[in-house]
Design a protein around this motif. Sequence first.
Motif, short mmCIF file in Angstrom:
data_model
loop_
_atom_site.label_atom_id
_atom_site.label_comp_id
_atom_site.label_asym_id
_atom_site.label_seq_id
_atom_site.Cartn_x
_atom_site.Cartn_y
_atom_site.Cartn_z
N ALA A 174 0.85 -1.19 0.00
CA ALA A 174 0.00 0.00 0.00
C ALA A 174 0.89 1.24 0.00
N LEU A 175 0.71 2.09 -1.00
CA LEU A 175 1.48 3.33 -1.08
C LEU A 175 0.68 4.51 -0.54
N PHE A 176 -0.63 4.47 -0.72
CA PHE A 176 -1.48 5.59 -0.31
C PHE A 176 -2.89 5.07 -0.10
N ASP A 177 -3.49 5.41 1.02
CA ASP A 177 -4.87 5.00 1.31
C ASP A 177 -5.48 6.05 2.22
N ARG A 178 -6.19 7.01 1.59
CA ARG A 178 -6.73 8.13 2.36
C ARG A 178 -8.11 8.54 1.86
N ARG A 179 -8.91 9.04 2.79
CA ARG A 179 -10.16 9.73 2.46
C ARG A 179 -9.94 11.16 2.90
N ILE A 180 -10.12 12.08 1.96
CA ILE A 180 -9.86 13.50 2.22
C ILE A 180 -11.17 14.27 2.05
N VAL A 181 -11.62 14.89 3.13
CA VAL A 181 -12.85 15.69 3.08
C VAL A 181 -12.52 17.02 2.40
N LEU A 182 -13.27 17.32 1.33
CA LEU A 182 -13.02 18.54 0.55
C LEU A 182 -14.10 19.58 0.75
N ALA A 183 -15.26 19.16 1.20
CA ALA A 183 -16.38 20.06 1.48
C ALA A 183 -17.34 19.30 2.39
N HIS A 185 1.91 -1.67 -16.09
CA HIS A 185 2.69 -1.14 -14.97
C HIS A 185 2.34 -1.89 -13.70
N THR A 186 3.12 -1.68 -12.65
CA THR A 186 2.93 -2.44 -11.41
C THR A 186 2.23 -1.62 -10.32
N PHE A 187 1.17 -0.92 -10.72
CA PHE A 187 0.35 -0.17 -9.76
C PHE A 187 -1.10 -0.57 -9.93
N LYS A 188 -1.79 -0.68 -8.82
CA LYS A 188 -3.24 -0.90 -8.78
C LYS A 188 -3.81 0.30 -8.06
N TYR A 189 -4.82 0.96 -8.63
CA TYR A 189 -5.31 2.19 -8.02
C TYR A 189 -6.82 2.36 -8.18
N ARG A 190 -7.34 3.17 -7.26
CA ARG A 190 -8.75 3.57 -7.29
C ARG A 190 -8.82 4.96 -6.67
N LEU A 191 -9.17 5.95 -7.46
CA LEU A 191 -9.32 7.32 -6.97
C LEU A 191 -10.75 7.75 -7.29
N ALA A 192 -11.45 8.22 -6.29
CA ALA A 192 -12.86 8.59 -6.49
C ALA A 192 -13.14 9.94 -5.85
N TYR A 193 -13.97 10.72 -6.52
CA TYR A 193 -14.47 11.99 -5.98
C TYR A 193 -15.96 11.80 -5.79
N VAL A 194 -16.42 11.93 -4.56
CA VAL A 194 -17.82 11.69 -4.21
C VAL A 194 -18.44 13.00 -3.71
N VAL A 195 -19.56 13.37 -4.32
CA VAL A 195 -20.28 14.60 -3.96
C VAL A 195 -21.74 14.25 -3.70
N ARG A 248 -11.87 20.94 -12.32
CA ARG A 248 -12.68 21.16 -13.51
C ARG A 248 -14.15 20.85 -13.23
N TRP A 249 -14.41 19.69 -12.58
CA TRP A 249 -15.78 19.30 -12.27
C TRP A 249 -16.45 20.37 -11.39
N ASN A 250 -15.73 20.82 -10.36
CA ASN A 250 -16.28 21.85 -9.47
C ASN A 250 -16.53 23.15 -10.21
N HIS A 251 -15.61 23.56 -11.05
CA HIS A 251 -15.75 24.80 -11.81
C HIS A 251 -16.97 24.74 -12.75
N GLU A 252 -17.12 23.61 -13.44
CA GLU A 252 -18.24 23.45 -14.38
C GLU A 252 -19.61 23.50 -13.67
N ARG A 253 -19.61 23.23 -12.38
CA ARG A 253 -20.87 23.21 -11.63
C ARG A 253 -21.00 24.37 -10.64
N GLY A 254 -20.11 25.33 -10.75
CA GLY A 254 -20.17 26.53 -9.91
C GLY A 254 -19.85 26.27 -8.45
N ARG A 255 -19.07 25.23 -8.18
CA ARG A 255 -18.64 24.96 -6.80
C ARG A 255 -17.28 25.59 -6.59
N ALA A 256 -17.11 26.22 -5.45
CA ALA A 256 -15.82 26.89 -5.18
C ALA A 256 -14.76 25.94 -4.73
#
Length: 98
Positions: free
Chosen positions: A5-14, A35-45, A90-98
């Motif tokens: 495991a190189l990185f495993d975090r949940r980061i609250v953004l709003a 390549h020798t990486f397995k990953y999952r990155l998700a943005y949940v709103v 980009r997603w936040n900008h397109e939806r008027g989120r700061a």
Amino acid sequence: MKAEALFDRRIVLAADAFAEIVIWRVPTPVPPSGHTFKYRLAYVVGGDCVLRYDNERGKGDHRHYAGVEAMYRFSSPDQLMADFESDIARWNHERGRA
């Protein structure tokens, strides 16, 4: 070599949004990735996953953005993180989120 495991975090953004980032170094590539990486990155709103990067077996490297799945050209974990952060902005900008 075991998976590392190189990185495993949940980061609250709003109050209603967070990013979940999981990156592993694996002993052999996850087909068809080369390549020798397995990953999952998700943005949940608001409880909905609105952006996701992952490389599941059989599909390879890809991302989901605005309901569209497309191939993703993986080059490094650092570039993956930069692309993910850029898409969140980009997603936040397109939806008027700061």
